[in-house]
Design a protein around this motif. Structure first.
Motif, PDB file in Angstrom:
ATOM      1  N   PRO A  81      39.154  46.717  39.899  1.00 21.24           N
ATOM      2  CA  PRO A  81      39.978  45.985  40.890  1.00 21.24           C
ATOM      3  C   PRO A  81      39.155  45.155  41.860  1.00 21.24           C
ATOM      4  O   PRO A  81      39.581  44.062  42.257  1.00 21.24           O
ATOM      5  CB  PRO A  81      40.737  47.102  41.609  1.00 21.24           C
ATOM      6  N   VAL A  82      37.979  45.656  42.237  1.00 22.30           N
ATOM      7  CA  VAL A  82      37.106  44.886  43.134  1.00 22.30           C
ATOM      8  C   VAL A  82      36.626  43.617  42.440  1.00 22.30           C
ATOM      9  O   VAL A  82      36.549  42.546  43.058  1.00 22.30           O
ATOM     10  CB  VAL A  82      35.918  45.754  43.586  1.00 22.30           C
ATOM     11  N   VAL A  83      36.326  43.715  41.149  1.00 21.13           N
ATOM     12  CA  VAL A  83      35.880  42.541  40.389  1.00 21.13           C
ATOM     13  C   VAL A  83      36.998  41.505  40.327  1.00 21.13           C
ATOM     14  O   VAL A  83      36.763  40.305  40.538  1.00 21.13           O
ATOM     15  CB  VAL A  83      35.435  42.962  38.979  1.00 21.13           C
ATOM     16  N   PHE A  84      38.229  41.941  40.040  1.00 19.63           N
ATOM     17  CA  PHE A  84      39.352  41.009  39.983  1.00 19.63           C
ATOM     18  C   PHE A  84      39.563  40.313  41.324  1.00 19.63           C
ATOM     19  O   PHE A  84      39.704  39.078  41.391  1.00 19.63           O
ATOM     20  CB  PHE A  84      40.631  41.745  39.575  1.00 19.63           C
ATOM     21  N   ARG A  85      39.605  41.083  42.391  1.00 18.07           N
ATOM     22  CA  ARG A  85      39.814  40.487  43.719  1.00 18.07           C
ATOM     23  C   ARG A  85      38.640  39.599  44.112  1.00 18.07           C
ATOM     24  O   ARG A  85      38.823  38.573  44.781  1.00 18.07           O
ATOM     25  CB  ARG A  85      40.008  41.596  44.757  1.00 18.07           C
ATOM     26  N   GLY A  86      37.438  39.974  43.698  1.00 19.45           N
ATOM     27  CA  GLY A  86      36.278  39.134  43.996  1.00 19.45           C
ATOM     28  C   GLY A  86      36.333  37.811  43.268  1.00 19.45           C
ATOM     29  O   GLY A  86      35.971  36.762  43.829  1.00 19.45           O
ATOM     30  N   TRP A  87      36.781  37.818  42.021  1.00 24.35           N
ATOM     31  CA  TRP A  87      36.936  36.560  41.285  1.00 24.35           C
ATOM     32  C   TRP A  87      37.975  35.663  41.943  1.00 24.35           C
ATOM     33  O   TRP A  87      37.773  34.445  42.054  1.00 24.35           O
ATOM     34  CB  TRP A  87      37.333  36.854  39.844  1.00 24.35           C
ATOM     35  N   ILE A  88      39.099  36.244  42.331  1.00 24.87           N
ATOM     36  CA  ILE A  88      40.135  35.449  43.003  1.00 24.87           C
ATOM     37  C   ILE A  88      39.586  34.843  44.288  1.00 24.87           C
ATOM     38  O   ILE A  88      39.830  33.668  44.597  1.00 24.87           O
ATOM     39  CB  ILE A  88      41.370  36.320  43.294  1.00 24.87           C
ATOM     40  N   PHE A  89      38.833  35.631  45.044  1.00 28.61           N
ATOM     41  CA  PHE A  89      38.228  35.139  46.282  1.00 28.61           C
ATOM     42  C   PHE A  89      37.286  33.973  45.999  1.00 28.61           C
ATOM     43  O   PHE A  89      37.338  32.934  46.669  1.00 28.61           O
ATOM     44  CB  PHE A  89      37.486  36.284  46.972  1.00 28.61           C
ATOM     45  N   LEU A  90      36.414  34.124  44.996  1.00 29.04           N
ATOM     46  CA  LEU A  90      35.418  33.092  44.708  1.00 29.04           C
ATOM     47  C   LEU A  90      36.063  31.820  44.168  1.00 29.04           C
ATOM     48  O   LEU A  90      35.760  30.706  44.649  1.00 29.04           O
ATOM     49  CB  LEU A  90      34.405  33.638  43.702  1.00 29.04           C
TER      50      LEU A  90
END
Length: 209
Positions: A48-57
């Motif tokens: 989930p952190v990876v998914f949210r990090g991609w959306i952020f970037l």
């Protein structure tokens, strides 16, 4: 020797599984192993952190590149993508902080796991996914009609390159943003398909009769 005897004993029936049964069992074992590995990958705590990090970037790159174009304030699709990218980015910051705090076992000022927060997560992800899709489509239509014009100057071509880059990152944002929606709706649709009355939509929504 009796006249009715043939001299050759009949073969005993095969007691072991056939080749087809062994092949089916082997394929089932392989499918089970693959499913277990996939489930193990998707249940990783950092995913989930990876998914949210991609959306952020991706949303950050999209709205910052869009803001650097001279079309801001003049063309509605560009303004819409800028506003949408900024909204998606702000929501991604909030949910990224939540996911990181859960990984690090840090307490927040609001309780996680409550029904209210879960509804906010689902509704916000739906809203920003629709915003990202609409913004990506609008700028894609703009670039397909204007940036293919051979009479554009070098400055205009440079602006088109920026718009194309920002649009690509908006599409990436939408693609990653859809993943939580599929995770939300997948179990509901799977359980609804087993319903014996009504439609799948009514069963998934638990519509009152």
């Amino acid at each position: 020797m009796m006249q009715g005897e043939t001299g050759a004993d009949p073969l005993p029936p095969s007691a072991g599984p056939s080749v087809t049964d062994r092949a089916k069992e082997q394929m089932q074992n392989i499918g089970t192993q693959v499913t277990t590995q996939v489930q193990g990958a998707f249940t990783h705590p950092y995913l989930p952190v990876v998914f949210r990090g991609w959306i952020f970037l991706f949303s950050l790159l999209s709205w910052t590149i869009t803001a650097s174009t001279v079309s801001v304030g003049e063309v509605d699709p560009v303004n819409f993508q800028l506003a949408s990218g900024l909204i998606v980015w702000l929501f991604s910051i909030f949910w990224l902080v939540v996911e990181v705090s859960l990984i690090m076992d840090k307490s927040l000022i609001f309780p996680t796991g409550s029904k209210v927060l879960n509804r906010i997560e689902i509704y916000s992800d739906c809203a920003v996914a629709f915003l990202a899709f609409g913004a990506a489509c609008s700028v894609a239509g703009l670039t397909s009609t204007t940036c293919t014009n051979s009479f554009f100057t070098k400055i205009a071509n440079a602006e088109c390159d920026k718009l194309l880059a920002s649009n690509v990152f908006m599409w990436f944002t939408w693609l990653v943003q859809v993943i939580p929606l599929l995770i939300f709706t997948g179990p509901a649709i799977a359980s609804a398909t087993e319903a014996e009355e009504g439609t799948v939509l009514r069963s998934a929504l638990k519509t009152r009769k």
